[in-house]
Design a protein around this motif. Structure first.
Motif, PDB file in Angstrom:
ATOM      1  N   ASN A  88     -25.879  30.864 -13.469  1.00 37.67           N
ATOM      2  CA  ASN A  88     -26.216  29.899 -14.507  1.00 37.67           C
ATOM      3  C   ASN A  88     -25.277  28.700 -14.470  1.00 37.67           C
ATOM      4  O   ASN A  88     -24.206  28.739 -13.857  1.00 37.67           O
ATOM      5  N   GLY A  89     -25.692  27.643 -15.155  1.00 35.71           N
ATOM      6  CA  GLY A  89     -24.900  26.425 -15.193  1.00 35.71           C
ATOM      7  C   GLY A  89     -23.449  26.627 -15.602  1.00 35.71           C
ATOM      8  O   GLY A  89     -22.538  26.033 -14.995  1.00 35.71           O
ATOM      9  N   PRO A  90     -23.161  27.447 -16.626  1.00 30.66           N
ATOM     10  CA  PRO A  90     -21.759  27.661 -16.994  1.00 30.66           C
ATOM     11  C   PRO A  90     -20.910  28.250 -15.869  1.00 30.66           C
ATOM     12  O   PRO A  90     -19.706  28.000 -15.807  1.00 30.66           O
ATOM     13  N   ASP A  91     -21.526  29.034 -14.977  1.00 26.83           N
ATOM     14  CA  ASP A  91     -20.776  29.566 -13.829  1.00 26.83           C
ATOM     15  C   ASP A  91     -20.279  28.420 -12.949  1.00 26.83           C
ATOM     16  O   ASP A  91     -19.141  28.436 -12.465  1.00 26.83           O
ATOM     17  N   LEU A  92     -21.158  27.442 -12.736  1.00 26.32           N
ATOM     18  CA  LEU A  92     -20.781  26.302 -11.903  1.00 26.32           C
ATOM     19  C   LEU A  92     -19.690  25.487 -12.583  1.00 26.32           C
ATOM     20  O   LEU A  92     -18.728  25.043 -11.939  1.00 26.32           O
ATOM     21  N   ALA A  93     -19.817  25.287 -13.889  1.00 23.62           N
ATOM     22  CA  ALA A  93     -18.802  24.530 -14.621  1.00 23.62           C
ATOM     23  C   ALA A  93     -17.458  25.251 -14.603  1.00 23.62           C
ATOM     24  O   ALA A  93     -16.407  24.626 -14.436  1.00 23.62           O
ATOM     25  N   GLN A  94     -17.476  26.576 -14.747  1.00 21.85           N
ATOM     26  CA  GLN A  94     -16.230  27.346 -14.696  1.00 21.85           C
ATOM     27  C   GLN A  94     -15.594  27.236 -13.320  1.00 21.85           C
ATOM     28  O   GLN A  94     -14.364  27.077 -13.199  1.00 21.85           O
ATOM     29  N   ARG A  95     -16.409  27.312 -12.271  1.00 23.99           N
ATOM     30  CA  ARG A  95     -15.872  27.215 -10.913  1.00 23.99           C
ATOM     31  C   ARG A  95     -15.212  25.853 -10.675  1.00 23.99           C
ATOM     32  O   ARG A  95     -14.195  25.748  -9.979  1.00 23.99           O
ATOM     33  N   ARG A  96     -15.765  24.811 -11.283  1.00 21.10           N
ATOM     34  CA  ARG A  96     -15.188  23.467 -11.116  1.00 21.10           C
ATOM     35  C   ARG A  96     -13.926  23.268 -11.951  1.00 21.10           C
ATOM     36  O   ARG A  96     -13.235  22.257 -11.816  1.00 21.10           O
ATOM     37  N   GLY A  97     -13.655  24.202 -12.867  1.00 19.51           N
ATOM     38  CA  GLY A  97     -12.492  24.074 -13.730  1.00 19.51           C
ATOM     39  C   GLY A  97     -12.771  23.376 -15.031  1.00 19.51           C
ATOM     40  O   GLY A  97     -11.841  22.952 -15.736  1.00 19.51           O
ATOM     41  N   HIS A  98     -14.065  23.289 -15.412  1.00 18.57           N
ATOM     42  CA  HIS A  98     -14.459  22.551 -16.613  1.00 18.57           C
ATOM     43  C   HIS A  98     -14.905  23.439 -17.768  1.00 18.57           C
ATOM     44  O   HIS A  98     -15.339  22.930 -18.805  1.00 18.57           O
ATOM     45  N   TYR A  99     -14.820  24.765 -17.618  1.00 19.33           N
ATOM     46  CA  TYR A  99     -15.350  25.650 -18.657  1.00 19.33           C
ATOM     47  C   TYR A  99     -14.537  26.943 -18.653  1.00 19.33           C
ATOM     48  O   TYR A  99     -14.931  27.947 -18.077  1.00 19.33           O
ATOM     49  N   ASP A 100     -13.381  26.893 -19.290  1.00 19.22           N
ATOM     50  CA  ASP A 100     -12.502  28.051 -19.284  1.00 19.22           C
ATOM     51  C   ASP A 100     -13.094  29.195 -20.095  1.00 19.22           C
ATOM     52  O   ASP A 100     -13.714  28.972 -21.141  1.00 19.22           O
ATOM     53  N   PRO A 101     -12.904  30.435 -19.658  1.00 18.32           N
ATOM     54  CA  PRO A 101     -13.373  31.580 -20.439  1.00 18.32           C
ATOM     55  C   PRO A 101     -12.669  31.629 -21.794  1.00 18.32           C
ATOM     56  O   PRO A 101     -11.494  31.243 -21.910  1.00 18.32           O
ATOM     57  N   PRO A 102     -13.351  32.098 -22.832  1.00 19.45           N
ATOM     58  CA  PRO A 102     -12.697  32.263 -24.132  1.00 19.45           C
ATOM     59  C   PRO A 102     -11.584  33.301 -24.044  1.00 19.45           C
ATOM     60  O   PRO A 102     -11.563  34.128 -23.117  1.00 19.45           O
ATOM     61  N   PRO A 103     -10.659  33.285 -24.987  1.00 22.64           N
ATOM     62  CA  PRO A 103      -9.574  34.283 -24.985  1.00 22.64           C
ATOM     63  C   PRO A 103     -10.125  35.702 -24.959  1.00 22.64           C
ATOM     64  O   PRO A 103     -11.055  36.037 -25.702  1.00 22.64           O
ATOM     65  N   GLY A 104      -9.571  36.518 -24.073  1.00 16.60           N
ATOM     66  CA  GLY A 104      -9.984  37.910 -23.974  1.00 16.60           C
ATOM     67  C   GLY A 104     -11.162  38.171 -23.066  1.00 16.60           C
ATOM     68  O   GLY A 104     -11.476  39.330 -22.781  1.00 16.60           O
ATOM     69  N   ALA A 105     -11.838  37.113 -22.612  1.00 25.25           N
ATOM     70  CA  ALA A 105     -12.998  37.293 -21.734  1.00 25.25           C
ATOM     71  C   ALA A 105     -12.554  37.459 -20.290  1.00 25.25           C
ATOM     72  O   ALA A 105     -11.458  37.053 -19.899  1.00 25.25           O
ATOM     73  N   SER A 106     -13.418  38.044 -19.476  1.00 28.66           N
ATOM     74  CA  SER A 106     -13.128  38.193 -18.058  1.00 28.66           C
ATOM     75  C   SER A 106     -12.981  36.829 -17.400  1.00 28.66           C
ATOM     76  O   SER A 106     -13.745  35.902 -17.696  1.00 28.66           O
ATOM     77  N   PRO A 107     -12.020  36.663 -16.488  1.00 25.55           N
ATOM     78  CA  PRO A 107     -11.897  35.396 -15.761  1.00 25.55           C
ATOM     79  C   PRO A 107     -12.939  35.239 -14.657  1.00 25.55           C
ATOM     80  O   PRO A 107     -13.075  34.154 -14.084  1.00 25.55           O
ATOM     81  N   LEU A 108     -13.676  36.293 -14.373  1.00 31.33           N
ATOM     82  CA  LEU A 108     -14.693  36.217 -13.332  1.00 31.33           C
ATOM     83  C   LEU A 108     -15.936  35.513 -13.860  1.00 31.33           C
ATOM     84  O   LEU A 108     -16.289  35.639 -15.037  1.00 31.33           O
ATOM     85  N   PRO A 109     -16.652  34.771 -13.004  1.00 31.69           N
ATOM     86  CA  PRO A 109     -17.918  34.181 -13.445  1.00 31.69           C
ATOM     87  C   PRO A 109     -18.983  35.250 -13.583  1.00 31.69           C
ATOM     88  O   PRO A 109     -18.829  36.394 -13.145  1.00 31.69           O
ATOM     89  N   GLY A 110     -20.099  34.862 -14.191  1.00 36.20           N
ATOM     90  CA  GLY A 110     -21.237  35.765 -14.333  1.00 36.20           C
ATOM     91  C   GLY A 110     -21.481  36.164 -15.765  1.00 36.20           C
ATOM     92  O   GLY A 110     -20.724  36.951 -16.327  1.00 36.20           O
ATOM     93  N   LEU A 111     -22.553  35.642 -16.360  1.00 43.03           N
ATOM     94  CA  LEU A 111     -22.829  35.844 -17.783  1.00 43.03           C
ATOM     95  C   LEU A 111     -24.040  36.724 -18.061  1.00 43.03           C
ATOM     96  O   LEU A 111     -24.358  36.956 -19.232  1.00 43.03           O
ATOM     97  N   GLU A 112     -24.717  37.203 -17.030  1.00 41.38           N
ATOM     98  CA  GLU A 112     -25.878  38.073 -17.259  1.00 41.38           C
ATOM     99  C   GLU A 112     -26.028  39.027 -16.085  1.00 41.38           C
ATOM    100  O   GLU A 112     -25.806  38.660 -14.933  1.00 41.38           O
ATOM    101  N   ILE A 113     -26.409  40.256 -16.406  1.00 44.48           N
ATOM    102  CA  ILE A 113     -26.492  41.299 -15.386  1.00 44.48           C
ATOM    103  C   ILE A 113     -27.646  42.236 -15.700  1.00 44.48           C
ATOM    104  O   ILE A 113     -28.180  42.258 -16.816  1.00 44.48           O
ATOM    105  N   ALA A 114     -28.004  43.037 -14.704  1.00 45.22           N
ATOM    106  CA  ALA A 114     -28.903  44.171 -14.899  1.00 45.22           C
ATOM    107  C   ALA A 114     -28.429  45.298 -13.999  1.00 45.22           C
ATOM    108  O   ALA A 114     -27.883  45.062 -12.916  1.00 45.22           O
ATOM    109  N   GLY A 115     -28.619  46.525 -14.453  1.00 48.98           N
ATOM    110  CA  GLY A 115     -28.196  47.685 -13.688  1.00 48.98           C
ATOM    111  C   GLY A 115     -28.361  48.951 -14.492  1.00 48.98           C
ATOM    112  O   GLY A 115     -29.244  49.026 -15.361  1.00 48.98           O
ATOM    113  N   GLU A 116     -27.521  49.946 -14.213  1.00 51.63           N
ATOM    114  CA  GLU A 116     -27.585  51.213 -14.938  1.00 51.63           C
ATOM    115  C   GLU A 116     -26.247  51.463 -15.639  1.00 51.63           C
ATOM    116  O   GLU A 116     -25.191  51.112 -15.115  1.00 51.63           O
TER     117      GLU A 116
END
Length: 341
Positions: free
Chosen positions: A46-74
């Motif tokens: 998603n767009g926020p992943d790209l912004a985070q990679r560019r250094g323009h969208y820091d994760p909120p406090p306590g959130a994972s520093p890794l990109p990726g805001l949606e998943i599916a699995g078990e």
């Protein structure tokens, strides 16, 4: 299920271009009492992943520093206070970051069941955009049956979700696109009309489609000069929901027109919202929207998939802004599950 001690993740080595995404080894994320651990098959881009990679969208406090805001699995494990999910459940979830990995820990309130008949790769394309549109256009702007809604970027992730959600609710989605191919895709998702922004006047076409009244709601991801276009295209009492600013975060607006038309202009970002707010959005989706997704013939978003290791290529494609639909990353576990992906 025996859990490994570590996992492969895609980390942002340093702010910059797509090449700064690189695989690394990391411990499995901590599991809180109200969390579930998801073994990821697919993760949306998603767009926020790209912004985070560019250094323009820091994760909120306590959130994972890794990109990726949606998943599916078990579900691979559940926290001690979680009672409504079980190991092995097929789920999709809005994460607080950390989706570009083999496992993610997610607050249980942000998890939804995979719609019956949907693959995990298709399901991974839903949460971030559906949470965004539900929060802004449905819950805040109070989209109602019969309302016309102008949707910018209608062939992308957020725009496509807005078309589908508006159609489910009995509203009339009008898709703004930039090509005939994107117009066809928007109509497949449920748009009642399209506007080609490269060859048509958006305001005049919106007025023509609404018998001169203007549109009741607008979902905008463009920003910049498009803000004044949205004001001009809006009906009296309209509501403009700003969810991104791809073409600029500043705009010259006619305040007198906003006053005369009694317009509402609202803006929001999803990631910093509290767990309670995200759980409320999830409950709304589950109760009012999710049942429609299992109907025969319900249109699925177009999904382009990459292996997780090729996340850089996925980002390059998305940055081109020419793709249609959603982009997802498939983990090695997801590749093993391809018959049900």
């Amino acid at each position: 299920m025996t859990l490994p001690d570590s996992m492969t993740v895609i980390a942002i080595a340093r702010p910059g271009g797509p090449e700064t995404l690189e695989p690394q080894q990391a411990p499995l994320p901590a599991l809180g009492p109200n969390d579930v651990l998801v073994r990821i098959a697919a993760a949306g881009v998603n767009g926020p992943d790209l912004a985070q990679r560019r250094g323009h969208y820091d994760p909120p406090p306590g959130a994972s520093p890794l990109p990726g805001l949606e998943i599916a699995g078990e579900i691979a494990a559940v926290g001690s206070a979680v009672t409504h999910w079980r190991i092995g459940d097929r789920v999709m979830a809005l994460t607080n970051g950390g989706g570009y990995a083999e496992y993610a820990s997610v607050p249980a309130g942000q998890v939804l069941p995979v719609p019956e008949g949907w693959t995990l790769s298709d399901a991974a394309a839903l949460p971030e955009t559906w949470f965004t549109v539900t929060q802004t256009l449905v819950m805040r702007a109070q989209l109602q049956p019969g309302m016309s809604v102008l949707i910018h970027g209608a062939a992308g992730g957020i725009g496509g979700a807005a078309i589908q959600i508006a159609a489910i609710l009995g509203a009339l989605p009008i898709a703004v696109v930039s090509s005939a191919e994107k117009a066809d895709y928007a109509r497949q998702l449920g748009a009642v009309a399209t506007i080609n922004s490269t060859s048509e006047d958006i305001v005049q076409r919106a007025l023509d489609l609404t018998d001169g009244k203007g549109v009741d709601r607008v979902l905008d991801i463009i920003g910049g000069s498009m803000a004044q276009t949205n004001i001009a295209a809006s009906a009296r009492g309209g509501h403009i929901a700003q969810v991104s600013t791809l073409d600029g975060g500043n705009a010259n607006l006619s305040l007198r027109t906003i006053m005369a038309k009694q317009l509402t202009l609202s803006g929001s970002t999803l990631r910093p919202q509290t767990a309670a707010t995200k759980a409320e959005i999830a409950s709304h989706i589950r109760a009012t929207l999710l049942p429609a997704l299992t109907a025969p013939g319900f249109p699925r978003p177009r999904v382009t998939s990459f292996d997780m290791a090729d996340a850089s290529e996925a980002h390059r494609l998305m940055e081109g802004r020419g793709h249609i639909g959603k982009i997802v990353l498939i983990t090695p576990h997801g590749r093993q599950q391809l018959p049900i992906l």
